[in-house]
Design a protein around this motif. Structure first.
Motif, PDB file in Angstrom:
ATOM      1  N   VAL A  97     149.349  56.770  -3.298  1.00  0.00           N
ATOM      2  CA  VAL A  97     148.850  56.027  -4.464  1.00  0.00           C
ATOM      3  C   VAL A  97     147.769  55.080  -3.986  1.00  0.00           C
ATOM      4  O   VAL A  97     147.986  54.297  -3.049  1.00  0.00           O
ATOM      5  CB  VAL A  97     149.997  55.221  -5.127  1.00  0.00           C
ATOM      6  CG1 VAL A  97     149.454  54.362  -6.272  1.00  0.00           C
ATOM      7  CG2 VAL A  97     151.097  56.148  -5.628  1.00  0.00           C
ATOM      8  N   THR A  98     146.587  55.161  -4.601  1.00  0.00           N
ATOM      9  CA  THR A  98     145.525  54.212  -4.259  1.00  0.00           C
ATOM     10  C   THR A  98     144.730  53.862  -5.523  1.00  0.00           C
ATOM     11  O   THR A  98     145.163  54.171  -6.632  1.00  0.00           O
ATOM     12  CB  THR A  98     144.670  54.736  -3.076  1.00  0.00           C
ATOM     13  OG1 THR A  98     143.786  53.699  -2.659  1.00  0.00           O
ATOM     14  CG2 THR A  98     143.860  55.970  -3.431  1.00  0.00           C
ATOM     15  N   VAL A  99     143.570  53.215  -5.340  1.00  0.00           N
ATOM     16  CA  VAL A  99     142.889  52.602  -6.486  1.00  0.00           C
ATOM     17  C   VAL A  99     141.436  53.081  -6.532  1.00  0.00           C
ATOM     18  O   VAL A  99     140.800  53.283  -5.489  1.00  0.00           O
ATOM     19  CB  VAL A  99     142.934  51.057  -6.350  1.00  0.00           C
ATOM     20  CG1 VAL A  99     142.461  50.382  -7.622  1.00  0.00           C
ATOM     21  CG2 VAL A  99     144.334  50.596  -5.996  1.00  0.00           C
ATOM     22  N   SER A 100     140.897  53.182  -7.740  1.00  0.00           N
ATOM     23  CA  SER A 100     139.541  53.725  -7.915  1.00  0.00           C
ATOM     24  C   SER A 100     138.453  52.841  -7.308  1.00  0.00           C
ATOM     25  O   SER A 100     137.351  53.320  -7.071  1.00  0.00           O
ATOM     26  CB  SER A 100     139.256  53.931  -9.403  1.00  0.00           C
ATOM     27  OG  SER A 100     139.487  52.721 -10.084  1.00  0.00           O
ATOM     28  N   THR A 101     138.744  51.570  -7.044  1.00  0.00           N
ATOM     29  CA  THR A 101     137.708  50.662  -6.520  1.00  0.00           C
ATOM     30  C   THR A 101     137.780  50.490  -5.001  1.00  0.00           C
ATOM     31  O   THR A 101     137.123  49.611  -4.441  1.00  0.00           O
ATOM     32  CB  THR A 101     137.851  49.269  -7.166  1.00  0.00           C
ATOM     33  OG1 THR A 101     139.227  48.885  -7.069  1.00  0.00           O
ATOM     34  CG2 THR A 101     137.418  49.289  -8.612  1.00  0.00           C
ATOM     35  N   GLU A 102     138.579  51.305  -4.336  1.00  0.00           N
ATOM     36  CA  GLU A 102     138.693  51.192  -2.872  1.00  0.00           C
ATOM     37  C   GLU A 102     137.367  51.525  -2.193  1.00  0.00           C
ATOM     38  O   GLU A 102     136.495  52.193  -2.774  1.00  0.00           O
ATOM     39  CB  GLU A 102     139.765  52.167  -2.359  1.00  0.00           C
ATOM     40  CG  GLU A 102     141.171  51.808  -2.753  1.00  0.00           C
ATOM     41  CD  GLU A 102     141.692  50.548  -2.077  1.00  0.00           C
ATOM     42  OE1 GLU A 102     141.609  50.425  -0.851  1.00  0.00           O
ATOM     43  OE2 GLU A 102     142.208  49.671  -2.806  1.00  0.00           O
ATOM     44  N   HIS A 103     137.262  51.136  -0.947  1.00  0.00           N
ATOM     45  CA  HIS A 103     136.106  51.495  -0.116  1.00  0.00           C
ATOM     46  C   HIS A 103     136.147  52.996   0.165  1.00  0.00           C
ATOM     47  O   HIS A 103     137.219  53.607   0.168  1.00  0.00           O
ATOM     48  CB  HIS A 103     136.187  50.712   1.197  1.00  0.00           C
ATOM     49  CG  HIS A 103     134.949  50.777   2.025  1.00  0.00           C
ATOM     50  ND1 HIS A 103     134.726  51.770   2.961  1.00  0.00           N
ATOM     51  CD2 HIS A 103     133.856  49.989   2.061  1.00  0.00           C
ATOM     52  CE1 HIS A 103     133.546  51.578   3.534  1.00  0.00           C
ATOM     53  NE2 HIS A 103     133.000  50.500   3.008  1.00  0.00           N
TER      54      HIS A 103
END
Ligand SMILES: Cc1ncc(COP(=O)(O)O)c(C=O)c1O
Length: 397
Positions: A97-103
């Protein structure tokens, strides 16, 4: 005041002279390889590396220095954290699970893992870039191995609620990683308080040398198992083979020590300058939009949309300011910023955004000069844009 003025401290920072002097002996007399165990050159180098490791561990609240591994930077740390953990295959768990604004270092690593058959959930953020921890709780399933949420965004400065997310992950028995390249030394960060299992960071964002980073890997409660990306001499407990760059490691520790020791004072100074810049821009220009979450933002970060103006043209018109647009020009073909698009901004607004990154060397005079010049050029470009529209209209049949 010296021109050009550097306002791109998210991209990188100059090495602090105190960091450079700490590094110097390790380019000269103390040049040994820390893995050489048969003579004093090796012993001295090893002592320097272990003292740096202890210092970094202390600065992030790690229980033991053995939990800190040296890498080449935050990109490698992110790769090692994500690939290393999921490939180690905790009980068939295959979901991230991660986020659309990650690097990109996280997003592209996830994409590569999808190619290997892992499943990735990309969570959305609010219009201020903040992730709702409930979204994390909802996304976690029985096969989730890892949650990865950055501490501070490199484009808009938004700080994510790590402690709340950490609590959720720990309760669900899911490993929690954070890319803290922009956060360590700038905001309080403690791996125990945030219940973090993996933490990536690097030296060059905090006045240390380029080419060195670290990955924190929790060793106890719970013990985490990761697989190495690099195989070889078995350095770094077999998790990252390769001779350690001793001068960089020593400089990294010095940079983190200084950043942590001076954090509060420096944070209030840069936040004050950032607010001054925003105030002046807002007073001088109409229709600006500040991107991010002002109450949850890195102290030196200001990201602004200048509607009616292309950020690329604005930067060309301002050679005396070293700025960056909201766009991530990381590839040969610059793409509109995925971070600003994730906030729901229309493409014209995305292309009108500039990122101001203030840092240790930024002065009030520089801020006043920068604000004046930006205001002048935005006014000029806006009026040229209006004239061009009128001319185009009058040329219509
Ligand atoms: C949030 C974030 N993660 C990762 C990186 C990559 O760091 P490095 O240049 O040390 O590989 C950066 C820097 O560009 C960053 O801002």
């Amino acid at each position: 005041m010296k021109l050009p003025i550097y306002l791109d401290h998210h991209a990188t920072t100059p090495a602090d002279p105190r960091v450079v002097s700490a590094m110097m002996p390790y380019f000269g007399d103390d040049f040994g390889n820390p893995a050489s165990h048969t003579h004093v050159f090796g012993w001295r180098a090893e002592a320097a590396v272990e003292s740096a490791r202890e210092s970094l561990a202390r600065c992030i609240g790690a229980q033991s220095s053995s939990e800190v591994l040296f890498t080449s930077g935050a990109t490698e740390s992110d790769n090692l954290a994500l690939k290393g953990l999921v490939r180690a295959g905790r009980e068939g768990k295959n979901h991230i699970v991660t986020v659309s604004t990650e690097h990109r270092a996280v997003l592209d690593t996830c994409r590569a893992l999808e190619g290997e058959g892992f499943l990735v959930s990309l969570l959305s953020v609010g219009s201020d870039g903040l992730l709702d921890p409930d979204e994390v709780a909802r996304a976690i399933g029985p096969r989730t191995a890892l949650v990865s949420v950055m501490a501070a965004n490199n484009e808009i400065g938004t700080l994510q609620p790590l402690a709340e997310i950490g609590r959720i992950c720990r309760a669900q028995g899911v490993a929690f990683h954070s890319d803290a390249a922009q956060a360590v030394g700038k905001i309080p960060l403690d791996v125990e308080a945030a219940q973090l299992d993996l933490l990536s960071f690097c030296a060059h964002k905090i006045y240390g040398p380029k080419g060195v980073g670290a990955l924190y890997v929790r060793a106890r409660r719970p013990r985490l198992r990761i697989e190495p990306l690099l195989h070889g001499g078995g350095h770094e407990r077999g998790l990252r083979s390769g001779t350690l760059p001793v001068p960089l490691v020593v400089g990294f520790a010095k940079a983190v020590e200084l950043a942590v020791a001076e954090r509060e004072q420096e944070a209030s100074r840069t936040a004050g300058l950032r607010d001054r810049l925003w105030q002046q821009l807002r007073d001088g220009l109409e229709g600006l939009r500040r991107n991010g979450a002002p109450g949850h933002c890195l102290p030196g970060s200001l990201n602004v949309c200048f509607p009616g103006v292309e950020a690329a043209s604005l930067m060309v018109a301002l050679p005396e300011l070293a700025l960056s647009s909201g766009s991530a020009c990381t590839s040969a073909t610059p793409e509109p910023s995925h971070v600003l698009r994730a906030l729901g901004l229309a493409p014209e607004l995305v292309n009108s955004a500039l990122r101001f990154g203030l840092g240790r060397g930024t002065t009030p005079e520089e801020i006043d000069f920068a604000a004046d010049r930006v205001i002048q050029e935005v006014r000029r470009l806006r009026s040229e844009g209006r004239r061009a529209t009128v001319t185009a209209r009058s040329a219509l049949p």
